[in-house]
Design an enzyme around this catalytic site. Sequence first.
Site, mmCIF file in Angstrom:
data_model
loop_
_atom_site.group_PDB
_atom_site.id
_atom_site.type_symbol
_atom_site.label_atom_id
_atom_site.label_comp_id
_atom_site.label_asym_id
_atom_site.label_seq_id
_atom_site.Cartn_x
_atom_site.Cartn_y
_atom_site.Cartn_z
ATOM 1 N N SER A 106 -36.011 -10.313 26.581
ATOM 2 C CA SER A 106 -34.629 -9.847 26.474
ATOM 3 C C SER A 106 -34.235 -9.620 25.016
ATOM 4 C CB SER A 106 -33.665 -10.839 27.133
ATOM 5 O OG SER A 106 -33.875 -12.144 26.651
ATOM 6 N N ASN B 84 -35.852 -6.246 23.945
ATOM 7 C CA ASN B 84 -35.675 -5.024 24.726
ATOM 8 C C ASN B 84 -34.290 -4.800 25.307
ATOM 9 O OD1 ASN B 84 -38.544 -4.114 24.671
ATOM 10 N ND2 ASN B 84 -38.872 -6.028 25.747
ATOM 11 N N TYR B 85 -33.490 -5.854 25.453
ATOM 12 C CA TYR B 85 -32.225 -5.694 26.152
ATOM 13 C C TYR B 85 -30.990 -6.098 25.349
ATOM 14 C CZ TYR B 85 -34.957 -4.847 30.363
ATOM 15 O OH TYR B 85 -35.824 -4.315 31.276
ATOM 16 N N LEU B 86 -31.170 -6.828 24.257
ATOM 17 C CA LEU B 86 -30.025 -7.318 23.491
ATOM 18 C C LEU B 86 -29.793 -6.468 22.251
ATOM 19 C CD1 LEU B 86 -30.718 -11.166 23.680
ATOM 20 C CD2 LEU B 86 -29.220 -9.788 25.127
#
Length: 576
Positions: free
Chosen positions: A530, A533-535
């Site tokens: 995360s 890639n997502y934060l």
Amino acid sequence: TDTQQLLRGRRCILLLSWEERYTDGSKWRFLEHKGPVFAPPYEPLPDKVKFYYDGKAMKLSAPAEEVATFFAKMLEHEYTTKDIFRKNFFKDWRKEMTSEEKSKITDLNKCNFSEMSEYFKAQSEARKQMSKEEKLKIKEENEKTLQEYGFCIMDNHKERIGNFRIEPPGLFRGRGDHPKMGMLKRRIRPEDIIINCSKDSKHPKPPPGSKWKEVRHDNKVTWLVSWTENIQGSIKYIMLNPSSRIKGEKDWQKYETARRLKKCVDRIRSQYRDDWKSKEMRIRQRAVALYFIDKLALRAGNEKEEGETADTVGCCSLRVEHIKLYPKIDEQEYVVEFDFLGKDSIRYYNKIPVEKRVFKNLQLFLENKQPEDDLFDRLNTSILNKHLQELMDGLTAKVFRTYNASITLQQQLKELTCPDDSIPAKILSYNRANRAVAILCNHQRAPPKTFEKSMQTLQTKIDEKQNQLSTARKQLKSAKADHKASHDDKSKKAVEVKRKAVQRIEEQLMKLQVQATDREENKQIALGTSKLNYLDPRISVAWCKKWDVSIEKIYNKTQREKFAWAIDMAEEDYEF
């Protein structure tokens, strides 16, 4: 964004140059590189290292011996005890054997790889014991290879390549209980490789006596080398380093798209709630699926490719058997229990209350269906993606995951961070916020093999530090008593020295205790996925600036290179 804010960071100026540079729609105009570095050829084992079958030494052919060494290197790993791993390995291993070897080796349980395993352990230990000179020589060789193969020229700029080495052959592990674990990852050869470069560049040369599968000149893609791996048939790439300008631009665009979703997410949520009452079943199913993607950060779930054996699903491909409905359970109403294998065969299990109308719709979707039937029988990924594009340009299920992950991090950091906390305590709060995101996104991992041992070592350090603190407090008490009796400057200084010693040991103890808490809470959660890639990294950078936490405590060197654009741009008051 106003011009003044853009000029605050040099990376912002680069973002402007990216837009100017690629206005014609192409990714690059010139690309030149040296190609990949292949795994070294197999070196046969010394004659003294034996393989035994049914108690008797047996000399293996080179191809069979190489595959046997892959198993031997993993002999003490949990994987080699799993039936599916052993079955897949033995099946693929037999394909590499001669007809004579096949006729003799018919039972994996009769195979003895222990001498091979001990040999590789000894080699590993020898590498650790190398002299400084030997280590320096290897480092110099690696640096030479890096300089030759680790950079490319793209549009007159020297850019770092991400990973220019082809992965060596070995045994596939997979994540979770992957049905293909143990299968042989074959050696990648030049004939498997597609090279991508400019027509007018100096093309990479294949190793002597070989040729490339293809040399391509596609300036609409950013990969330099590609090949298809044999386990799942997926395409692998060699691409630019995450710190390169093109990668940085794509990262920035990804998070900006998620920020655009923030501006219209209330409208989208209002619309899918209205759609729960639609007269059309397809619209109701689409709306409930979108609710799950939004609320639970589920992946959309791609259609299976031919030959795919792993029974993994996403939101659109959920089956009746994957959910259970409870009108009331554990003092909660309208509860849905999910239990299925998601990406990489990682189990997704969640029991969560949903809105009443969602629950009623799910009851409707389940009517007259068998366990193996689709939950959303009038929906697929293509239909959902088309609808998401209509809601917002560039919107995908992944954008929802990115948005919800980033907004969750921001909210958790606000709730968990205490201004009076020490730096280690603030980092613990950051990791807890990150963990909330990892749980949302179902980023699990198996506890590390060395977890118990490392925790015991840490606990020993904590016990020793507590003993030191107890001793230091006694010494401080004694110093105070001496000062009370004498009232001289010498005894006063002694008290101050002892007080500082107690404070120092208290800080060290707290740091160890925080570390132990952090490790225990993170043992089955993968925070890295995360975080990378997502934060939105600007949230983390802004948090560090606001609370005076060194960015090195949050991102390692490689991660700082990847997010250099964010480190330069973020402000203390950054809002995702």
